[in-house]
Design a protein around this motif. Sequence first.
Motif, PDB file in Angstrom:
ATOM      1  N   MET A   1       0.830  -1.200   0.000  1.00  0.00           N
ATOM      2  CA  MET A   1       0.000   0.000   0.000  1.00  0.00           C
ATOM      3  C   MET A   1       0.866   1.253   0.000  1.00  0.00           C
ATOM      4  O   MET A   1       0.503   2.275  -0.583  1.00  0.00           O
ATOM      5  N   VAL A   2       1.982   1.184   0.690  1.00  0.00           N
ATOM      6  CA  VAL A   2       2.790   2.375   0.952  1.00  0.00           C
ATOM      7  C   VAL A   2       3.097   3.209  -0.295  1.00  0.00           C
ATOM      8  O   VAL A   2       2.743   4.385  -0.351  1.00  0.00           O
ATOM      9  N   PRO A   3       3.754   2.617  -1.317  1.00  0.00           N
ATOM     10  CA  PRO A   3       4.068   3.440  -2.495  1.00  0.00           C
ATOM     11  C   PRO A   3       2.814   3.938  -3.209  1.00  0.00           C
ATOM     12  O   PRO A   3       2.830   5.018  -3.804  1.00  0.00           O
ATOM     13  N   LEU A   4       1.725   3.169  -3.148  1.00  0.00           N
ATOM     14  CA  LEU A   4       0.487   3.588  -3.798  1.00  0.00           C
ATOM     15  C   LEU A   4      -0.108   4.799  -3.101  1.00  0.00           C
ATOM     16  O   LEU A   4      -0.538   5.762  -3.748  1.00  0.00           O
ATOM     17  N   ILE A   5      -0.133   4.753  -1.768  1.00  0.00           N
ATOM     18  CA  ILE A   5      -0.650   5.885  -0.994  1.00  0.00           C
ATOM     19  C   ILE A   5       0.199   7.125  -1.251  1.00  0.00           C
ATOM     20  O   ILE A   5      -0.335   8.229  -1.466  1.00  0.00           O
ATOM     21  N   ILE A   6       1.516   6.930  -1.252  1.00  0.00           N
ATOM     22  CA  ILE A   6       2.427   8.055  -1.509  1.00  0.00           C
ATOM     23  C   ILE A   6       2.108   8.688  -2.857  1.00  0.00           C
ATOM     24  O   ILE A   6       2.054   9.916  -2.995  1.00  0.00           O
ATOM     25  N   GLN A   7       1.888   7.840  -3.875  1.00  0.00           N
ATOM     26  CA  GLN A   7       1.534   8.322  -5.210  1.00  0.00           C
ATOM     27  C   GLN A   7       0.238   9.132  -5.193  1.00  0.00           C
ATOM     28  O   GLN A   7       0.157  10.211  -5.787  1.00  0.00           O
ATOM     29  N   LEU A   8      -0.769   8.589  -4.522  1.00  0.00           N
ATOM     30  CA  LEU A   8      -2.084   9.247  -4.496  1.00  0.00           C
ATOM     31  C   LEU A   8      -2.003  10.587  -3.778  1.00  0.00           C
ATOM     32  O   LEU A   8      -2.664  11.548  -4.162  1.00  0.00           O
ATOM     33  N   VAL A   9      -1.183  10.639  -2.710  1.00  0.00           N
ATOM     34  CA  VAL A   9      -0.981  11.906  -2.003  1.00  0.00           C
ATOM     35  C   VAL A   9      -0.240  12.885  -2.918  1.00  0.00           C
ATOM     36  O   VAL A   9      -0.614  14.056  -3.026  1.00  0.00           O
ATOM     37  N   ALA A  10       0.780  12.373  -3.608  1.00  0.00           N
ATOM     38  CA  ALA A  10       1.582  13.227  -4.503  1.00  0.00           C
ATOM     39  C   ALA A  10       0.726  13.795  -5.633  1.00  0.00           C
ATOM     40  O   ALA A  10       0.958  14.899  -6.106  1.00  0.00           O
ATOM     41  N   LYS A  11      -0.277  13.029  -6.048  1.00  0.00           N
ATOM     42  CA  LYS A  11      -1.162  13.484  -7.117  1.00  0.00           C
ATOM     43  C   LYS A  11      -2.207  14.474  -6.600  1.00  0.00           C
ATOM     44  O   LYS A  11      -2.973  15.024  -7.384  1.00  0.00           O
ATOM     45  N   GLY A  12      -2.241  14.643  -5.283  1.00  0.00           N
ATOM     46  CA  GLY A  12      -3.186  15.591  -4.701  1.00  0.00           C
ATOM     47  C   GLY A  12      -4.591  15.041  -4.603  1.00  0.00           C
ATOM     48  O   GLY A  12      -5.558  15.803  -4.541  1.00  0.00           O
ATOM     49  N   TRP A  13      -4.717  13.695  -4.606  1.00  0.00           N
ATOM     50  CA  TRP A  13      -6.037  13.079  -4.570  1.00  0.00           C
ATOM     51  C   TRP A  13      -6.391  12.566  -3.167  1.00  0.00           C
ATOM     52  O   TRP A  13      -7.546  12.268  -2.891  1.00  0.00           O
ATOM     53  N   LEU A  14      -5.386  12.448  -2.318  1.00  0.00           N
ATOM     54  CA  LEU A  14      -5.584  11.805  -1.023  1.00  0.00           C
ATOM     55  C   LEU A  14      -4.831  12.576   0.060  1.00  0.00           C
ATOM     56  O   LEU A  14      -3.739  13.099  -0.185  1.00  0.00           O
ATOM     57  N   GLU A  15      -5.442  12.633   1.251  1.00  0.00           N
ATOM     58  CA  GLU A  15      -4.778  13.231   2.411  1.00  0.00           C
ATOM     59  C   GLU A  15      -4.748  12.216   3.540  1.00  0.00           C
ATOM     60  O   GLU A  15      -5.638  11.381   3.648  1.00  0.00           O
ATOM     61  N   ARG A  16      -3.739  12.347   4.386  1.00  0.00           N
ATOM     62  CA  ARG A  16      -3.645  11.456   5.543  1.00  0.00           C
ATOM     63  C   ARG A  16      -3.742  12.288   6.812  1.00  0.00           C
ATOM     64  O   ARG A  16      -2.925  13.182   7.051  1.00  0.00           O
ATOM     65  N   HIS A  17      -4.749  11.979   7.622  1.00  0.00           N
ATOM     66  CA  HIS A  17      -4.948  12.685   8.888  1.00  0.00           C
ATOM     67  C   HIS A  17      -4.739  11.712  10.034  1.00  0.00           C
ATOM     68  O   HIS A  17      -5.359  10.648  10.052  1.00  0.00           O
ATOM     69  N   PRO A  18      -3.906  12.050  11.006  1.00  0.00           N
ATOM     70  CA  PRO A  18      -3.632  11.137  12.123  1.00  0.00           C
ATOM     71  C   PRO A  18      -4.904  10.781  12.891  1.00  0.00           C
ATOM     72  O   PRO A  18      -5.685  11.663  13.246  1.00  0.00           O
ATOM     73  N   ILE A  19      -5.126   9.500  13.122  1.00  0.00           N
ATOM     74  CA  ILE A  19      -6.221   9.037  13.989  1.00  0.00           C
ATOM     75  C   ILE A  19      -5.682   8.986  15.416  1.00  0.00           C
ATOM     76  O   ILE A  19      -6.198   9.604  16.325  1.00  0.00           O
TER      77      ILE A  19
END
Lengths: 146, 146
Positions: free
Chosen positions: B74-92
């Motif tokens: 998942m890691v590189p995929l999430i990084i890609q999606l964040v880099a594309k500006g499509w996804l954000e990660r908020h600490p739970i």
Amino acid sequence: MANIMSNQLENPLEQRLGFNLRRASLAMMLDYGEQLSKHDVRPAEASILTVVLANPDANQADVARCLEMKRANMVPLIIQLVAKGWLERHPIDRRRFALRLTATGRSVAKKVQMIMENHERDFIAALDPVGFDEIIATLRRLRGTK
Amino acid sequence: MANIMSNQLENPLEQRLGFNLRRASLAMMLDYGEQLSKHDVRPAEASILTVVLANPDANQADVARCLEMKRANMVPLIIQLVAKGWLERHPIDRRRFALRLTATGRSVAKKVQMIMENHERDFIAALDPVGFDEIIATLRRLRGTK
DNA sequence: TATTGTTATACTCTATAACTATA
DNA sequence: TATAGTTATAGAGTATAACAATA
């Protein structure tokens, strides 16, 4: 925000043909690959052994076509099979090679057929109540779509 | 040695469930991937966008589990999606991130759903006379075998 | 103790373009 | 001109083991 708490997410892909087809294929590949790996055979190698067993002296391009593989991707696989002592290449003319199983290769190829048979048995049982022929025909139609 | 001359080989794998399942899956993936690539989306990215759209604030491990993917992949995929500006990660908490689509990400995710719908339509038509529900149920049984 | 996210790494299969030698 | 085998290369997905930080 129930999702922060729960760990059972809704997966809309579960309703999709493509997703289920892929997961089913991967489930079969996983089991098949495990069985084959006990004999140091990769699935792609097993496919080539199977086709050459059924078609002595076929050349690489023909084998690639009937397996829907790229010619270029055959090369390292053929080299591996030759290195393992399972396959020989005999010149047909000055640009084609006839692929022929060695005695060991034929034995491995037959073992592969048995593994394949046993591997498929359990999955075929899971098709019920849909019939085997019906599924094969349906999958062929899918293969021919687009 | 008819095979030296002919170029139509016999392929015993054509009678196999695993082979037909795999080729059907690859046929669908090929078309699906082509449609997605027009919008610079990879199939695995589309899966994540789909699950996060349906499950706001899910974390990576939950998404991985429901897609039957490995956490590590998942890691590189999430990084890609964040880099594309499509996804954000908020600490739970201090070890989990809630995945949330950006406005652009939500728009892309919805576009992906439309592409998926159109893509599947032609293949679902090819199922006939076997019903969609019957095929899905059968594929699920295959997924659960071994 | 179990889990999350991560790093590093390797394997398998697929895809394309381009080359050479030959049919 | 088309084909066979090849080289080189890239991409996508999958797999494992191990680690630090945290629940």
